[in-house]
Motif scaffolding. Structure first.
Motif, PDB file in Angstrom:
ATOM      1  N   LEU A 165      45.747  50.059  35.195  1.00  0.00           N
ATOM      2  CA  LEU A 165      45.193  48.722  35.361  1.00  0.00           C
ATOM      3  C   LEU A 165      45.395  47.921  34.071  1.00  0.00           C
ATOM      4  N   HIS A 166      45.862  46.673  34.212  1.00  0.00           N
ATOM      5  CA  HIS A 166      46.057  45.762  33.087  1.00  0.00           C
ATOM      6  C   HIS A 166      45.339  44.453  33.414  1.00  0.00           C
ATOM      7  N   VAL A 167      44.534  43.940  32.492  1.00  0.00           N
ATOM      8  CA  VAL A 167      43.921  42.622  32.658  1.00  0.00           C
ATOM      9  C   VAL A 167      44.138  41.827  31.374  1.00  0.00           C
ATOM     10  N   VAL A 168      44.667  40.609  31.527  1.00  0.00           N
ATOM     11  CA  VAL A 168      44.860  39.703  30.393  1.00  0.00           C
ATOM     12  C   VAL A 168      43.710  38.707  30.399  1.00  0.00           C
ATOM     13  N   ASP A 169      43.029  38.588  29.251  1.00  0.00           N
ATOM     14  CA  ASP A 169      41.844  37.725  29.183  1.00  0.00           C
ATOM     15  C   ASP A 169      42.234  36.268  28.870  1.00  0.00           C
ATOM     16  N   PRO A 170      41.280  35.344  28.871  1.00  0.00           N
ATOM     17  CA  PRO A 170      41.614  33.934  28.620  1.00  0.00           C
ATOM     18  C   PRO A 170      42.242  33.667  27.259  1.00  0.00           C
ATOM     19  N   ASN A 171      42.084  34.598  26.314  1.00  0.00           N
ATOM     20  CA  ASN A 171      42.705  34.435  24.996  1.00  0.00           C
ATOM     21  C   ASN A 171      44.140  34.946  24.947  1.00  0.00           C
ATOM     22  N   GLY A 172      44.596  35.545  26.053  1.00  0.00           N
ATOM     23  CA  GLY A 172      45.935  36.123  26.084  1.00  0.00           C
ATOM     24  C   GLY A 172      45.988  37.568  25.654  1.00  0.00           C
ATOM     25  N   ASP A 173      44.827  38.187  25.378  1.00  0.00           N
ATOM     26  CA  ASP A 173      44.795  39.595  24.980  1.00  0.00           C
ATOM     27  C   ASP A 173      44.782  40.482  26.226  1.00  0.00           C
ATOM     28  N   GLU A 174      45.536  41.558  26.187  1.00  0.00           N
ATOM     29  CA  GLU A 174      45.715  42.434  27.339  1.00  0.00           C
ATOM     30  C   GLU A 174      44.937  43.741  27.154  1.00  0.00           C
ATOM     31  N   VAL A 175      44.088  44.037  28.107  1.00  0.00           N
ATOM     32  CA  VAL A 175      43.361  45.308  28.125  1.00  0.00           C
ATOM     33  C   VAL A 175      44.136  46.272  29.023  1.00  0.00           C
ATOM     34  N   TYR A 176      44.498  47.433  28.488  1.00  0.00           N
ATOM     35  CA  TYR A 176      45.186  48.474  29.256  1.00  0.00           C
ATOM     36  C   TYR A 176      45.089  49.750  28.435  1.00  0.00           C
ATOM     37  N   TYR A 177      45.727  50.829  28.897  1.00  0.00           N
ATOM     38  CA  TYR A 177      45.534  52.126  28.241  1.00  0.00           C
ATOM     39  C   TYR A 177      45.956  52.137  26.780  1.00  0.00           C
ATOM     40  N   GLY A 178      46.888  51.259  26.402  1.00  0.00           N
ATOM     41  CA  GLY A 178      47.333  51.203  25.008  1.00  0.00           C
ATOM     42  C   GLY A 178      46.525  50.253  24.142  1.00  0.00           C
ATOM     43  N   ASN A 179      45.554  49.553  24.742  1.00  0.00           N
ATOM     44  CA  ASN A 179      44.730  48.584  24.018  1.00  0.00           C
ATOM     45  C   ASN A 179      43.409  48.503  24.778  1.00  0.00           C
ATOM     46  N   THR A 180      42.555  49.491  24.554  1.00  0.00           N
ATOM     47  CA  THR A 180      41.414  49.700  25.443  1.00  0.00           C
ATOM     48  C   THR A 180      40.246  48.764  25.190  1.00  0.00           C
ATOM     49  N   ALA A 211      31.398  37.774  29.656  1.00  0.00           N
ATOM     50  CA  ALA A 211      32.797  37.394  29.847  1.00  0.00           C
ATOM     51  C   ALA A 211      33.080  35.993  29.323  1.00  0.00           C
ATOM     52  N   PRO A 212      34.189  35.818  28.593  1.00  0.00           N
ATOM     53  CA  PRO A 212      34.572  34.475  28.156  1.00  0.00           C
ATOM     54  C   PRO A 212      35.043  33.628  29.330  1.00  0.00           C
ATOM     55  N   SER A 213      34.885  32.325  29.209  1.00  0.00           N
ATOM     56  CA  SER A 213      35.333  31.404  30.253  1.00  0.00           C
ATOM     57  C   SER A 213      36.846  31.251  30.197  1.00  0.00           C
ATOM     58  N   GLY A 214      37.433  31.070  31.387  1.00  0.00           N
ATOM     59  CA  GLY A 214      38.873  30.831  31.439  1.00  0.00           C
ATOM     60  C   GLY A 214      39.547  31.629  32.525  1.00  0.00           C
ATOM     61  N   THR A 215      40.860  31.778  32.381  1.00  0.00           N
ATOM     62  CA  THR A 215      41.689  32.407  33.413  1.00  0.00           C
ATOM     63  C   THR A 215      42.058  33.832  33.011  1.00  0.00           C
ATOM     64  N   TYR A 216      41.937  34.736  33.973  1.00  0.00           N
ATOM     65  CA  TYR A 216      42.274  36.144  33.799  1.00  0.00           C
ATOM     66  C   TYR A 216      43.450  36.486  34.720  1.00  0.00           C
ATOM     67  N   THR A 217      44.320  37.360  34.253  1.00  0.00           N
ATOM     68  CA  THR A 217      45.447  37.832  35.061  1.00  0.00           C
ATOM     69  C   THR A 217      45.340  39.341  35.231  1.00  0.00           C
ATOM     70  N   VAL A 218      45.468  39.805  36.482  1.00  0.00           N
ATOM     71  CA  VAL A 218      45.326  41.225  36.817  1.00  0.00           C
ATOM     72  C   VAL A 218      46.674  41.773  37.262  1.00  0.00           C
ATOM     73  N   ARG A 219      47.087  42.885  36.644  1.00  0.00           N
ATOM     74  CA  ARG A 219      48.299  43.586  37.060  1.00  0.00           C
ATOM     75  C   ARG A 219      47.980  45.066  37.250  1.00  0.00           C
ATOM     76  N   VAL A 220      48.757  45.712  38.098  1.00  0.00           N
ATOM     77  CA  VAL A 220      48.654  47.155  38.282  1.00  0.00           C
ATOM     78  C   VAL A 220      50.050  47.742  38.142  1.00  0.00           C
ATOM     79  N   ASP A 221      50.158  48.802  37.338  1.00  0.00           N
ATOM     80  CA  ASP A 221      51.449  49.425  37.063  1.00  0.00           C
ATOM     81  C   ASP A 221      51.467  50.851  37.595  1.00  0.00           C
ATOM     82  N   TYR A 222      52.577  51.211  38.246  1.00  0.00           N
ATOM     83  CA  TYR A 222      52.774  52.587  38.718  1.00  0.00           C
ATOM     84  C   TYR A 222      53.455  53.347  37.586  1.00  0.00           C
ATOM     85  N   TRP A 223      52.627  53.946  36.712  1.00  0.00           N
ATOM     86  CA  TRP A 223      53.175  54.589  35.519  1.00  0.00           C
ATOM     87  C   TRP A 223      54.018  55.798  35.900  1.00  0.00           C
TER      88      TRP A 223
END
Length: 273
Positions: A165-180, A211-223
């Motif tokens: 699971l990958h989610v990019v927050d309104p600041n452009g920072d990406e939460v995923y296994y490499g950046n928890t 949660a900060p205000s703004g737009t979030y982007t959700v991606r899912v990767d088949y590792w």
């Protein structure tokens, strides 16, 4: 493509059982995919219909869940049925799914409450035809406790594979296994089957307590398929404070891409609040 299952439980009452909890504390909504688009379940108060002479259900999936996530369950029987009943053992209330046509197998997506009162519970499934509901089948459910917060995004899947699971927050920072964890407070607090080291939890969860205000982007990767043949079905759940839960279903095939930052299939974007 992605089949979007956006639904909400339609309440026909909300009485609680002896524990003071109702079924909505455990299951917030259920939808059935009948091949003709999703059908939402209706939530009723009181006791589920007694077993009669209808078909006997066979249930697969849904044994491990996270609070606020979703679970895929297949319900089938040896003859066609017109409706499905889902109840929590010992808890007042039940869900009823009325099918548009008689079927012998149906896939359900159950969305779990964000604050499930128990670490385990039993779900009872029954299917019905003109003769009433048949013998109920019981599925023990184990709950993995995760953060729910103002924004909670999760994914569940149905095979022993590595889905990320990958989610990019309104600041452009990406939460995923490499950046928890990121500066806005977003945290990946459940990372399952990492690198094909299988724990069989088959859920991942990213949450913001505030949660900060703004737009979030959700991606899912088949590792990685982890050498499993066939396909992997997944459900992404988006929980936002003040909004109904949304779910998005899809399927992965192939061997996986061992993706990192920026990888994955875009599932949705959303704004908060």
């Amino acid at each position: 493509g992605l089949l979007v299952l956006a639904f909400s439980g339609l309440s026909c009452g909300g009485s609680s059982g002896p524990s003071g909890h109702s079924i909505a504390d455990f299951i917030s909504a259920i939808a059935a995919n009948t091949g003709n688009g999703p059908v939402a379940a209706v939530r009723h108060s009181g006791s589920a219909p007694a077993a009669a002479n209808g078909p006997t259900a066979t249930v697969t999936g849904g044994g491990t869940v996270i609070n606020g996530g979703s679970s895929q369950v297949n319900v089938s029987a040896n003859s066609a049925f017109n409706n499905i009943i889902v109840a929590v053992d010992g808890i007042s209330g039940y869900y009823e799914i009325t099918l548009p046509a008689a079927l012998s197998a149906v896939d359900l997506v159950l969305t779990l409450g964000q604050r499930i009162p128990n670490t385990s519970f039993n779900l009872n499934y029954g299917v019905g035809d003109a003769n009433g509901v048949g013998v109920y089948q019981t599925t023990p459910v184990t709950v993995i406790s995760v953060g729910s917060g103002e924004v909670q995004v999760s994914v569940s899947w149905d095979t022993p594979t590595d889905v990320d699971l990958h989610v990019v927050d309104p600041n452009g920072d990406e939460v995923y296994y490499g950046n928890t964890s990121v500066a806005s407070g977003g945290t990946l607090d459940l990372d399952s089957n990492a690198g094909c080291s299988l724990d069989n939890k088959n859920n991942e969860n990213i949450t913001w307590a505030n949660a900060p205000s703004g737009t979030y982007t959700v991606r899912v990767d088949y590792w990685s398929s982890c050498n499993i043949q066939g396909s992997t079905n997944y459900v992404v759940t988006v929980q936002r404070k003040g909004h109904a839960a949304e779910t998005f279903s899809g399927t992965f095939t192939g061997g996986g891409d061992q993706g990192s930052q920026g990888s994955g299939t875009q599932i949705t974007t959303f704004t908060y609040p």
